[in-house]
Design an enzyme around this catalytic site. Structure first.
Site, PDB file in Angstrom:
ATOM      1  N   HIS A 156      -5.783   0.122  -4.155  1.00 43.21           N
ATOM      2  CA  HIS A 156      -5.962  -1.311  -3.867  1.00 43.21           C
ATOM      3  C   HIS A 156      -7.311  -1.557  -3.200  1.00 43.21           C
ATOM      4  O   HIS A 156      -7.954  -0.635  -2.706  1.00 43.21           O
ATOM      5  CB  HIS A 156      -4.843  -1.822  -2.950  1.00 43.21           C
ATOM      6  N   LYS A 160      -6.501  -4.696   2.170  1.00 41.07           N
ATOM      7  CA  LYS A 160      -5.031  -4.674   2.202  1.00 41.07           C
ATOM      8  C   LYS A 160      -4.532  -4.143   3.546  1.00 41.07           C
ATOM      9  O   LYS A 160      -5.041  -3.135   4.038  1.00 41.07           O
ATOM     10  CB  LYS A 160      -4.500  -3.804   1.052  1.00 41.07           C
ATOM     11  N   GLY A 166       3.758  -2.262  -1.521  1.00 40.74           N
ATOM     12  CA  GLY A 166       5.154  -2.614  -1.812  1.00 40.74           C
ATOM     13  C   GLY A 166       5.567  -2.111  -3.180  1.00 40.74           C
ATOM     14  O   GLY A 166       6.708  -1.674  -3.385  1.00 40.74           O
TER      15      GLY A 166
END
Ligand SMILES: NC(=O)c1ccc[n+]([C@@H]2O[C@H](COP(=O)([O-])OP(=O)(O)OC[C@H]3O[C@@H](n4cnc5c(N)ncnc54)[C@H](O)[C@@H]3O)[C@@H](O)[C@H]2O)c1
Ligand SMILES: O=C(O)C1=N[C@H](C(=O)O)CCC1
Length: 267
Positions: A156, A160, A166
């Site tokens: 990511h 973040k 998740g």
């Protein structure tokens, strides 16, 4: 004609929140009745950067927002702490939460599921709204019946807040539901640098990469006798999540319980 769904968005200035505000604004049967932010209480969204053409009152107090604007649905795209608080308040006020915010623990999900049941109200908590990511998770669950050794690498952007993602946790949960628990790798393996083997969920290693330039990506790698299977999904921009947000807002209106994961909705 479809009935109008009144929607409030929490986190409207965020990377996802901006896309969600635009989605709600451009969807004929959705009406943006309010946004919930940390600042700009009492202002019109149209007076805030990026939103010159979209009108909605800004609230910093979620309860006052719900009392005054009575939304049918809350879309939450904030932070783990704010997201948990907003979801609980929404359920207590009879506003159906559609939560994209990640960082909820299994205990959080259990507590909110009970509250939704008690209130007999629909709720959706979706670690990933992208249809390709849902398919990646479903394919990974299918593959886990044949390959019992697996590792997850999620990649990511470097802004973040939560790790692992998740989506990675959800993927591990889906895999662990169909394979016996096991400790992978050599029984005597030792980390000479702490964290080298990643985090583990029920024996499944999860590795988190955070780099500028990335959006949201994941590889699920299975190893077997003389072979490997890699299932990969890439979100290159946040538009990839919006069809899932739209479907969730429409679907949550028909639910009476909390659904955790869009794999239960996209059959
Ligand atoms: N489910 C999915 O498909 C999906 C996709 C992308 C991101 N996400 C998740 O969505 C969340 C938001 O991601 P992002 O990249 O947009 O983050 P971001 O940091 O760009 O945006 C978060 C926004 O929330 C606001 N905020 C924080 N606390 C608040 C509060 N108490 N009330 C109102 N607003 C508040 C911040 O000011 C910020 O504008 C993260 O948890 C991320 O993991 C989920
Ligand atoms: O950008 C993020 O943050 C994302 N978070 C979700 C997760 O934690 O799985 C989904 C993809 C984007």
């Amino acid at each position: 004609m479809m009935e109008t769904i009144k929607v409030a968005v929490a986190g409207p200035r965020g990377r996802m929140g901006r896309e969600a505000v635009s989605l709600v604004h451009h969807t004929e049967h959705f009406q943006l009745v309010a946004v919930i932010d940390r600042i700009n209480d009492g202002k019109d969204l149209a007076d805030v950067d990026h939103f010159s053409w979209i009108h909605a009152p800004i609230y910093t107090d979620i309860e006052r927002c719900f009392r005054e604007t009575k939304p049918d649905v809350l879309i939450d795209l904030t932070t783990p702490e704010a997201g948990k608080h907003h979801t609980e308040i929404a359920l207590r006020y009879g506003v159906r939460p559609v939560v994209g915010t990640t960082g909820f623990t299994p205990d959080d999900i259990e507590r909110l599921t009970k509250l939704a049941e008690e209130k007999e109200i629909g709720a959706i908590i979706a670690p990933n709204f992208a249809v390709g990511a849902i398919l990646m998770m479903k394919f990974a669950q299918m593959a886990a019946k044949y390959f019992t050794d697996v590792e997850i690498i999620e990649l990511h952007h470097d802004q973040k807040l939560d790790a692992p993602s998740g989506t990675a946790v959800k993927t591990a949960q889906l895999i662990s539901a169909v394979r016996p628990s096991k400790k992978q790798g050599h029984p005597d393996e030792k980390e000479t640098l702490e964290g080298a083997r990643g985090a583990t969920y029920d024996g499944i290693p999860i590795h988190s990469v955070r780099l500028p330039g990335f959006v949201a990506h994941q590889e699920v790698i299975f190893g077997g006798n003389g072979q490997a299977l890699t299932i990969r999904h890439d979100s290159f921009h946040r538009g990839s999540f919006m069809s899932g947000v739209k479907l969730s807002v429409e679907t949550v209106m028909k639910l009476r319980t909390l659904v955790y994961g869009l794999e239960h909705i996209i059959e």
